[in-house]
Design a protein around this motif. Structure first.
Motif, PDB file in Angstrom:
ATOM      1  N   ASP A   1       0.808  -1.226   0.000  1.00 42.15           N
ATOM      2  CA  ASP A   1       0.000   0.000   0.000  1.00 42.15           C
ATOM      3  C   ASP A   1       0.842   1.279   0.000  1.00 42.15           C
ATOM      4  O   ASP A   1       0.290   2.366  -0.030  1.00 42.15           O
ATOM      5  N   LYS A   2       2.158   1.129   0.059  1.00 40.13           N
ATOM      6  CA  LYS A   2       3.011   2.337   0.033  1.00 40.13           C
ATOM      7  C   LYS A   2       3.997   2.223  -1.119  1.00 40.13           C
ATOM      8  O   LYS A   2       4.944   1.419  -1.068  1.00 40.13           O
ATOM      9  N   ALA A   3       3.751   3.010  -2.172  1.00 43.51           N
ATOM     10  CA  ALA A   3       4.624   2.924  -3.344  1.00 43.51           C
ATOM     11  C   ALA A   3       4.597   4.238  -4.105  1.00 43.51           C
ATOM     12  O   ALA A   3       3.690   5.060  -3.936  1.00 43.51           O
ATOM     13  N   MET A   4       5.639   4.438  -4.904  1.00 43.47           N
ATOM     14  CA  MET A   4       5.760   5.661  -5.711  1.00 43.47           C
ATOM     15  C   MET A   4       6.405   5.309  -7.044  1.00 43.47           C
ATOM     16  O   MET A   4       7.315   4.484  -7.105  1.00 43.47           O
ATOM     17  N   LEU A   5       5.897   5.951  -8.078  1.00 40.46           N
ATOM     18  CA  LEU A   5       6.463   5.784  -9.424  1.00 40.46           C
ATOM     19  C   LEU A   5       6.789   7.158  -9.975  1.00 40.46           C
ATOM     20  O   LEU A   5       6.052   8.112  -9.735  1.00 40.46           O
ATOM     21  N   ILE A   6       7.856   7.267 -10.746  1.00 36.52           N
ATOM     22  CA  ILE A   6       8.156   8.523 -11.430  1.00 36.52           C
ATOM     23  C   ILE A   6       8.221   8.213 -12.919  1.00 36.52           C
ATOM     24  O   ILE A   6       8.928   7.277 -13.324  1.00 36.52           O
ATOM     25  N   ASP A   7       7.454   8.955 -13.718  1.00 37.22           N
ATOM     26  CA  ASP A   7       7.457   8.663 -15.153  1.00 37.22           C
ATOM     27  C   ASP A   7       8.507   9.509 -15.875  1.00 37.22           C
ATOM     28  O   ASP A   7       9.203  10.325 -15.260  1.00 37.22           O
ATOM     29  N   ALA A   8       8.608   9.293 -17.186  1.00 45.93           N
ATOM     30  CA  ALA A   8       9.693   9.926 -17.962  1.00 45.93           C
ATOM     31  C   ALA A   8       9.591  11.452 -17.954  1.00 45.93           C
ATOM     32  O   ALA A   8      10.585  12.149 -18.183  1.00 45.93           O
ATOM     33  N   GLN A   9       8.397  11.988 -17.697  1.00 41.26           N
ATOM     34  CA  GLN A   9       8.226  13.440 -17.640  1.00 41.26           C
ATOM     35  C   GLN A   9       8.507  13.994 -16.235  1.00 41.26           C
ATOM     36  O   GLN A   9       8.347  15.191 -15.989  1.00 41.26           O
TER      37      GLN A   9
ATOM     38  N   LYS B   1       6.746  13.191 -13.651  1.00 42.92           N
ATOM     39  CA  LYS B   1       5.502  13.203 -12.886  1.00 42.92           C
ATOM     40  C   LYS B   1       5.544  12.077 -11.843  1.00 42.92           C
ATOM     41  O   LYS B   1       5.985  10.966 -12.151  1.00 42.92           O
ATOM     42  N   VAL B   2       5.090  12.397 -10.644  1.00 40.40           N
ATOM     43  CA  VAL B   2       5.160  11.434  -9.542  1.00 40.40           C
ATOM     44  C   VAL B   2       3.775  10.847  -9.277  1.00 40.40           C
ATOM     45  O   VAL B   2       2.803  11.585  -9.102  1.00 40.40           O
ATOM     46  N   TYR B   3       3.690   9.538  -9.259  1.00 39.13           N
ATOM     47  CA  TYR B   3       2.464   8.826  -8.880  1.00 39.13           C
ATOM     48  C   TYR B   3       2.740   8.183  -7.534  1.00 39.13           C
ATOM     49  O   TYR B   3       3.739   7.486  -7.368  1.00 39.13           O
ATOM     50  N   ILE B   4       1.854   8.430  -6.590  1.00 38.21           N
ATOM     51  CA  ILE B   4       2.146   7.941  -5.236  1.00 38.21           C
ATOM     52  C   ILE B   4       0.856   7.487  -4.565  1.00 38.21           C
ATOM     53  O   ILE B   4      -0.218   8.058  -4.801  1.00 38.21           O
TER      54      ILE B   4
ATOM     55  N   ARG C   1      -1.067   6.446   1.244  1.00 37.51           N
ATOM     56  CA  ARG C   1      -0.370   6.055   2.486  1.00 37.51           C
ATOM     57  C   ARG C   1       1.099   6.446   2.464  1.00 37.51           C
ATOM     58  O   ARG C   1       1.664   6.786   3.501  1.00 37.51           O
ATOM     59  N   LEU C   2       1.715   6.393   1.297  1.00 40.40           N
ATOM     60  CA  LEU C   2       3.115   6.815   1.256  1.00 40.40           C
ATOM     61  C   LEU C   2       3.202   8.340   1.208  1.00 40.40           C
ATOM     62  O   LEU C   2       4.089   8.938   1.819  1.00 40.40           O
ATOM     63  N   ASN C   3       2.249   8.953   0.528  1.00 40.93           N
ATOM     64  CA  ASN C   3       2.250  10.423   0.428  1.00 40.93           C
ATOM     65  C   ASN C   3       2.196  11.070   1.815  1.00 40.93           C
ATOM     66  O   ASN C   3       2.821  12.101   2.047  1.00 40.93           O
ATOM     67  N   GLN C   4       1.449  10.446   2.737  1.00 38.75           N
ATOM     68  CA  GLN C   4       1.378  10.974   4.115  1.00 38.75           C
ATOM     69  C   GLN C   4       2.745  10.962   4.792  1.00 38.75           C
ATOM     70  O   GLN C   4       2.985  11.699   5.731  1.00 38.75           O
ATOM     71  N   ARG C   5       3.616  10.079   4.354  1.00 37.02           N
ATOM     72  CA  ARG C   5       4.883   9.858   5.066  1.00 37.02           C
ATOM     73  C   ARG C   5       6.096  10.524   4.400  1.00 37.02           C
ATOM     74  O   ARG C   5       7.108  10.741   5.048  1.00 37.02           O
TER      75      ARG C   5
ATOM     76  N   GLU D   1       4.991  17.414 -10.300  1.00 39.30           N
ATOM     77  CA  GLU D   1       3.541  17.221 -10.347  1.00 39.30           C
ATOM     78  C   GLU D   1       3.261  15.877  -9.671  1.00 39.30           C
ATOM     79  O   GLU D   1       3.903  14.870  -9.987  1.00 39.30           O
ATOM     80  N   ILE D   2       2.333  15.867  -8.707  1.00 42.43           N
ATOM     81  CA  ILE D   2       2.102  14.645  -7.926  1.00 42.43           C
ATOM     82  C   ILE D   2       0.661  14.179  -8.086  1.00 42.43           C
ATOM     83  O   ILE D   2      -0.269  14.960  -7.912  1.00 42.43           O
ATOM     84  N   VAL D   3       0.501  12.916  -8.435  1.00 41.99           N
ATOM     85  CA  VAL D   3      -0.833  12.319  -8.532  1.00 41.99           C
ATOM     86  C   VAL D   3      -0.964  11.311  -7.405  1.00 41.99           C
ATOM     87  O   VAL D   3      -0.194  10.346  -7.352  1.00 41.99           O
ATOM     88  N   VAL D   4      -1.904  11.566  -6.481  1.00 42.48           N
ATOM     89  CA  VAL D   4      -2.067  10.665  -5.334  1.00 42.48           C
ATOM     90  C   VAL D   4      -3.204   9.672  -5.626  1.00 42.48           C
ATOM     91  O   VAL D   4      -4.276  10.079  -6.067  1.00 42.48           O
ATOM     92  N   SER D   5      -2.921   8.399  -5.408  1.00 42.78           N
ATOM     93  CA  SER D   5      -3.942   7.376  -5.667  1.00 42.78           C
ATOM     94  C   SER D   5      -4.276   6.632  -4.392  1.00 42.78           C
ATOM     95  O   SER D   5      -3.409   6.493  -3.534  1.00 42.78           O
ATOM     96  N   PRO D   6      -5.505   6.124  -4.292  1.00 42.12           N
ATOM     97  CA  PRO D   6      -5.774   5.226  -3.166  1.00 42.12           C
ATOM     98  C   PRO D   6      -4.934   3.980  -3.338  1.00 42.12           C
ATOM     99  O   PRO D   6      -4.652   3.644  -4.504  1.00 42.12           O
TER     100      PRO D   6
END
Ligand code: AMP
Ligand code: MG
Length: 353
Positions: free
Chosen positions: A317-325, A327-330, A333-337, A347-352
């Motif tokens: 449930d805690k993970a982050m990805l960074i794409d070639a541009q 952009k951060v996908y998180i 639960r990890l975004n809180q930490r 640019e950050i996109v937070v997902s459940p």
């Protein structure tokens, strides 16, 4: 085999992975921190202990180094090892005798591979070798012939091609060649922590070039971990560790070459036979290290379109990805930490979740 830092041929790996930060104390008294750096599996392994007397620290570190040496001799995919002997038998269509402890690891990796729908796929050693990412000393400078890539995809190598019995393994697919490069560093970190605990050490970090596990605290403070920026020097974000946690990061900056303006890196999409294109870095934080083994590699392949079902399948449930541009996908639960560095405003996109 373990090399000490003076062995310069491995230095490119030194930059790989995570940074461990120590927020300096207000007092001028020396911190009771013991640090040791060794090279195992061609990766710099950092052992950091807090509040341990020097003699115990030395003994425990020596025991960890011995454990990592043993792992290297067992699991190295390209230097003569127990694994290369298994691979030779598999390539010849023969059963290989495997000792139970090793079979158990192969079985666990098979389960992780299945859970990731083969995005984490340690059976693709022949593809890794074809791309030349197995060679520690020299990287190839151009992609391989597409016909040779294509030939290895028919049939594609999968962990389910392996048939495991009590003491033996065999493959029903001649393309299967095992490479645990994405798995064994994390497994080694687990064994190292277990070894440290057997010496009564409960405050420590073991960091194997991107696969890290931290236990306990740094005195009055939690351990603070820096996650490397995939393109700039330094870190993109930091994280305070809570108790016993693993932080595994994969990135396209670890091993790569540039050809005609494109980067070709060491994490291969098993579906295409080409380096993964979905992400440039992936981080997984997990309270259960074994559960996270191979997960960051699988996330690199999945990319932002497919990563959420993959996380659910792996129970993370805690993970982050960074794409070639950039952009951060998180996950929420990890975004809180995570604390992003103030000089980077991605640019950050937070997902459940
Ligand atoms: P990591 O840096 O932990 O993500 O591990 C990357 C290493 O795992 C590569 O250098 C290869 O040896 C191997 N590898 C590459 N692609 C994959 C994949 N899709 N699944 C499993 N292992 C891989
Ligand atoms: Mg990894």
């Amino acid at each position: 085999m373990i090399f000490f830092l003076s062995e310069t041929k491995f230095l490119p790996h030194v930059l790989a992975g995570l940074l461990v930060l120590f927020v300096s104390a207000c007092s001028t008294a020396p911190e009771p921190v013991h640090r040791e750096q060794v090279l195992a599996f061609g990766t710099l392994v950092d052992i950091t202990l807090w509040g341990v007397d020097e003699e115990t620290a030395q003994q425990a570190s020596a025991a960890v180094i011995q454990t990592l040496n043993q792992l290297h001799r067992t699991w190295h995919a390209w230097e003569p090892s127990a694994l290369t002997r298994i691979n030779q038998r598999l390539a010849a269509g023969l059963s290989a005798d495997v000792e139970p402890a090793m079979l158990e690891v192969i079985r666990r990796a098979q389960q992780q591979s299945r859970a990731s729908q083969d995005l984490f796929n340690p059976a693709i050693g022949r593809l890794v070798e074809l791309w030349g990412f197995h060679n520690e000393e020299r990287l190839v400078t151009a992609p391989p012939d597409p016909k040779r890539i294509n030939a290895l995809l028919h049939p594609p190598a999968r962990m389910t091609d392996l048939h495991i019995t009590e003491r033996q393994v065999r493959s029903s697919n001649p393309h299967v060649q095992l490479d645990f490069g994405a798995y064994i560093k994390g497994y080694g970190v687990d064994l190292a922590i277990e070894k440290l605990r057997s010496y009564g050490i409960n405050n420590a970090i073991v960091n194997a070039g991107g696969d890290l596990r931290a236990i306990g605290r740094h005195g009055q403070r939690p351990w603070k971990i820096g996650i490397r920026h995939p393109r700039a020097a330094g870190m993109i974000a930091s994280l305070d560790i809570q108790g016993d946690e693993s932080v595994f990061t994969s990135g396209d900056y670890e091993r790569y070459f540039d050809y005609q303006g494109r980067r070709y890196h060491h994490i291969i999409d098993p579906r295409t036979g080409y380096p993964a294109t979905g992400a440039i870095a992936a981080t997984v934080v997990s309270a259960n290290a074994a559960q996270a083994l191979g997960a960051s590699t699988a996330l690199m392949v999945a990319g932002p379109q497919d990563w959420l079902p993959l996380l659910a399948a792996l129970g993370i449930d805690k993970a982050m990805l960074i794409d070639a541009q950039g952009k951060v996908y998180i996950t929420a639960r990890l975004n809180q930490r995570l604390h992003f560095e103030s000089n980077f405003k991605p640019e950050i996109v937070v997902s459940p979740p």
